[in-house]
Design a protein around this motif. Sequence first.
Motif, PDB file in Angstrom:
ATOM      1  N   VAL A  72       0.844  -1.201   0.000  1.00  0.00           N
ATOM      2  CA  VAL A  72       0.000   0.000   0.000  1.00  0.00           C
ATOM      3  C   VAL A  72       0.884   1.259   0.000  1.00  0.00           C
ATOM      4  CG1 VAL A  72      -1.662   1.354   1.369  1.00  0.00           C
ATOM      5  CG2 VAL A  72      -2.036  -1.110   1.003  1.00  0.00           C
ATOM      6  N   ALA A  73       1.960   1.241   0.771  1.00  0.00           N
ATOM      7  CA  ALA A  73       2.848   2.413   0.826  1.00  0.00           C
ATOM      8  C   ALA A  73       3.467   2.660  -0.550  1.00  0.00           C
ATOM      9  CB  ALA A  73       3.917   2.208   1.892  1.00  0.00           C
ATOM     10  N   SER A  74       3.927   1.595  -1.189  1.00  0.00           N
ATOM     11  CA  SER A  74       4.557   1.718  -2.499  1.00  0.00           C
ATOM     12  C   SER A  74       3.553   2.225  -3.543  1.00  0.00           C
ATOM     13  CB  SER A  74       5.122   0.352  -2.891  1.00  0.00           C
ATOM     14  OG  SER A  74       5.526   0.364  -4.217  1.00  0.00           O
ATOM     15  N   ARG A  75       2.355   1.672  -3.506  1.00  0.00           N
ATOM     16  CA  ARG A  75       1.329   2.113  -4.470  1.00  0.00           C
ATOM     17  C   ARG A  75       0.865   3.541  -4.200  1.00  0.00           C
ATOM     18  NH1 ARG A  75      -0.938  -1.883  -7.897  1.00  0.00           N
ATOM     19  NH2 ARG A  75      -0.193  -3.944  -7.309  1.00  0.00           N
ATOM     20  N   SER A  76       0.888   3.950  -2.940  1.00  0.00           N
ATOM     21  CA  SER A  76       0.467   5.328  -2.634  1.00  0.00           C
ATOM     22  C   SER A  76       1.442   6.319  -3.274  1.00  0.00           C
ATOM     23  CB  SER A  76       0.346   5.561  -1.124  1.00  0.00           C
ATOM     24  OG  SER A  76       1.611   5.687  -0.506  1.00  0.00           O
ATOM     25  N   LEU A  77       2.722   5.934  -3.335  1.00  0.00           N
ATOM     26  CA  LEU A  77       3.715   6.781  -4.013  1.00  0.00           C
ATOM     27  C   LEU A  77       3.405   6.846  -5.512  1.00  0.00           C
ATOM     28  CD1 LEU A  77       6.324   8.436  -4.178  1.00  0.00           C
ATOM     29  CD2 LEU A  77       7.621   6.288  -4.123  1.00  0.00           C
ATOM     30  N   ASP A  78       3.068   5.716  -6.110  1.00  0.00           N
ATOM     31  CA  ASP A  78       2.698   5.705  -7.544  1.00  0.00           C
ATOM     32  C   ASP A  78       1.495   6.617  -7.802  1.00  0.00           C
ATOM     33  OD1 ASP A  78       4.620   3.731  -7.798  1.00  0.00           O
ATOM     34  OD2 ASP A  78       3.174   2.075  -7.802  1.00  0.00           O
ATOM     35  N   GLU A  79       0.499   6.531  -6.917  1.00  0.00           N
ATOM     36  CA  GLU A  79      -0.712   7.361  -7.068  1.00  0.00           C
ATOM     37  C   GLU A  79      -0.352   8.844  -7.003  1.00  0.00           C
ATOM     38  OE1 GLU A  79      -3.980   6.311  -7.696  1.00  0.00           O
ATOM     39  OE2 GLU A  79      -2.842   4.479  -8.117  1.00  0.00           O
ATOM     40  N   ALA A  80       0.550   9.188  -6.085  1.00  0.00           N
ATOM     41  CA  ALA A  80       0.964  10.588  -5.930  1.00  0.00           C
ATOM     42  C   ALA A  80       1.685  11.074  -7.187  1.00  0.00           C
ATOM     43  CB  ALA A  80       1.867  10.728  -4.709  1.00  0.00           C
ATOM     44  N   ILE A  81       2.599  10.253  -7.684  1.00  0.00           N
ATOM     45  CA  ILE A  81       3.421  10.649  -8.835  1.00  0.00           C
ATOM     46  C   ILE A  81       2.528  10.927 -10.055  1.00  0.00           C
ATOM     47  CG2 ILE A  81       5.161   9.813 -10.490  1.00  0.00           C
ATOM     48  CD1 ILE A  81       6.519   8.408  -8.028  1.00  0.00           C
ATOM     49  N   SER A 118      -0.620  15.373  -2.566  1.00  0.00           N
ATOM     50  CA  SER A 118      -0.736  14.990  -1.152  1.00  0.00           C
ATOM     51  C   SER A 118      -1.988  14.141  -0.916  1.00  0.00           C
ATOM     52  CB  SER A 118      -0.815  16.248  -0.284  1.00  0.00           C
ATOM     53  OG  SER A 118       0.297  17.088  -0.527  1.00  0.00           O
ATOM     54  N   TYR A 119      -3.093  14.625  -1.477  1.00  0.00           N
ATOM     55  CA  TYR A 119      -4.375  13.947  -1.262  1.00  0.00           C
ATOM     56  C   TYR A 119      -4.376  12.547  -1.876  1.00  0.00           C
ATOM     57  CZ  TYR A 119      -9.336  12.863  -1.427  1.00  0.00           C
ATOM     58  OH  TYR A 119     -10.548  12.240  -1.291  1.00  0.00           O
ATOM     59  N   ALA A 120      -3.669  12.377  -2.983  1.00  0.00           N
ATOM     60  CA  ALA A 120      -3.627  11.064  -3.638  1.00  0.00           C
ATOM     61  C   ALA A 120      -3.054  10.015  -2.689  1.00  0.00           C
ATOM     62  CB  ALA A 120      -2.800  11.142  -4.918  1.00  0.00           C
ATOM     63  N   VAL A 121      -2.038  10.388  -1.929  1.00  0.00           N
ATOM     64  CA  VAL A 121      -1.458   9.465  -0.945  1.00  0.00           C
ATOM     65  C   VAL A 121      -2.496   9.151   0.130  1.00  0.00           C
ATOM     66  CG1 VAL A 121       0.292   9.160   0.855  1.00  0.00           C
ATOM     67  CG2 VAL A 121       0.905  10.298  -1.288  1.00  0.00           C
ATOM     68  N   GLN A 122      -3.047  10.213   0.702  1.00  0.00           N
ATOM     69  CA  GLN A 122      -3.987  10.046   1.818  1.00  0.00           C
ATOM     70  C   GLN A 122      -5.173   9.165   1.424  1.00  0.00           C
ATOM     71  OE1 GLN A 122      -5.852  13.683   3.153  1.00  0.00           O
ATOM     72  NE2 GLN A 122      -6.486  12.749   5.090  1.00  0.00           N
ATOM     73  N   LYS A 123      -5.743   9.466   0.258  1.00  0.00           N
ATOM     74  CA  LYS A 123      -6.937   8.749  -0.188  1.00  0.00           C
ATOM     75  C   LYS A 123      -6.631   7.260  -0.356  1.00  0.00           C
ATOM     76  CE  LYS A 123      -9.633   8.608  -4.314  1.00  0.00           C
ATOM     77  NZ  LYS A 123      -9.531   9.130  -5.652  1.00  0.00           N
ATOM     78  N   TYR A 124      -5.522   6.972  -1.022  1.00  0.00           N
ATOM     79  CA  TYR A 124      -5.190   5.565  -1.285  1.00  0.00           C
ATOM     80  C   TYR A 124      -4.917   4.821   0.024  1.00  0.00           C
ATOM     81  CZ  TYR A 124      -3.339   1.403  -3.351  1.00  0.00           C
ATOM     82  OH  TYR A 124      -3.162   0.086  -3.693  1.00  0.00           O
ATOM     83  N   VAL A 125      -4.171   5.449   0.909  1.00  0.00           N
ATOM     84  CA  VAL A 125      -3.766   4.794   2.157  1.00  0.00           C
ATOM     85  C   VAL A 125      -4.964   4.599   3.082  1.00  0.00           C
ATOM     86  CG1 VAL A 125      -2.426   5.130   4.273  1.00  0.00           C
ATOM     87  CG2 VAL A 125      -1.380   5.573   2.036  1.00  0.00           C
ATOM     88  N   GLU A 126      -5.750   5.642   3.245  1.00  0.00           N
ATOM     89  CA  GLU A 126      -6.859   5.543   4.205  1.00  0.00           C
ATOM     90  C   GLU A 126      -7.943   4.612   3.689  1.00  0.00           C
ATOM     91  OE1 GLU A 126      -7.806   9.604   5.327  1.00  0.00           O
ATOM     92  OE2 GLU A 126      -5.980   9.738   6.564  1.00  0.00           O
ATOM     93  N   SER A 127      -8.120   4.538   2.369  1.00  0.00           N
ATOM     94  CA  SER A 127      -9.117   3.594   1.840  1.00  0.00           C
ATOM     95  C   SER A 127      -8.628   2.156   2.033  1.00  0.00           C
ATOM     96  CB  SER A 127      -9.426   3.891   0.375  1.00  0.00           C
ATOM     97  OG  SER A 127      -8.328   3.529  -0.428  1.00  0.00           O
ATOM     98  N   ASN A 128      -7.340   1.991   2.291  1.00  0.00           N
ATOM     99  CA  ASN A 128      -6.796   0.668   2.615  1.00  0.00           C
ATOM    100  C   ASN A 128      -6.601   0.471   4.116  1.00  0.00           C
ATOM    101  OD1 ASN A 128      -6.127  -1.099   0.133  1.00  0.00           O
ATOM    102  ND2 ASN A 128      -5.575   0.970  -0.508  1.00  0.00           N
TER     103      ASN A 128
END
Length: 247
Positions: A125-134, A147-157
């Motif tokens: 999840v951490a690795s994919r959250s970086l991909d989402e942010a990029i 910033s929000y892309a990280v938060q959204k991906y992580v918190e939804s997981n």
Amino acid sequence: MIPIKEEHEIAKMHKAGRILAEIMELLSSLVKPGITTQDLDQASVSTMARFKVKSAFKNYQGYPGNICVSVNEEVVHGVPGSRKIETGDIVSLDIGIELEGYFVDMAKTFPAGKVDAQKERLMEVASRSLDEAIKKMKPGNKLFDVSYAVQKYVESNKFSVVRNFVGHGIGRELHEEPQVPNYGIPNTGPVLQAGMVLAIEPMINAGSWEVVVLKDGWTAVTKDRKPSAHFEHTVAVLKNGPKILTQ
Ligand code: MF3
Ligand code: CO
């Protein structure tokens, strides 16, 4: 003011970034049960010397290590020492180098032997959250879209985002403007422009987002001592979209 880099500067940073990715790969192969975090630090010294690059972290604001090695509940800025890696640990390597006056910065979390399902998912999840942010790093988007892309991906997981540490601009200095939080309100913040270079670095906790700093003044651990993972790339915003420089 967020610095804008010229093409030749980004090319230089990419050259440094390729070297950093290679150093990361070499050191990651040493992450095995039995090795100490200071063994990894020592290996980084000889590897950096071989590539003729300098540690960006050594002595930075008094930081004592050459790299940061953060194990399990350690979130970031793990100071290398006598801690031995054990089977089932997850180990974050955070490495910054300087080459010809430019800095690049990168982190990745690796498993030592077989790790439990929660740690496996945390790293994923951490690795994919970086991909989402990029993916959000396009000219015209706003900084907190990233910033929000990280938060959204992580918190939804169902994991949490560390709040006291942030990503950053990078180039002639290790830390430049702007600060890049891993949470935020979409469609707010400075407008991204071609030539900006940012180090995006989500730090993701299995439990609560709260962290405390140990008595060494550096090593940040989760308050609940649950595991944490950290991934970071140095990324340029180009006309056509993001370009990862640390690969
Ligand atoms: N990647 C981290 C950062 O950019 C590592 C810094 S360690 C320090 O802040 F020693 F340089 F502080
Ligand atoms: Co960084």
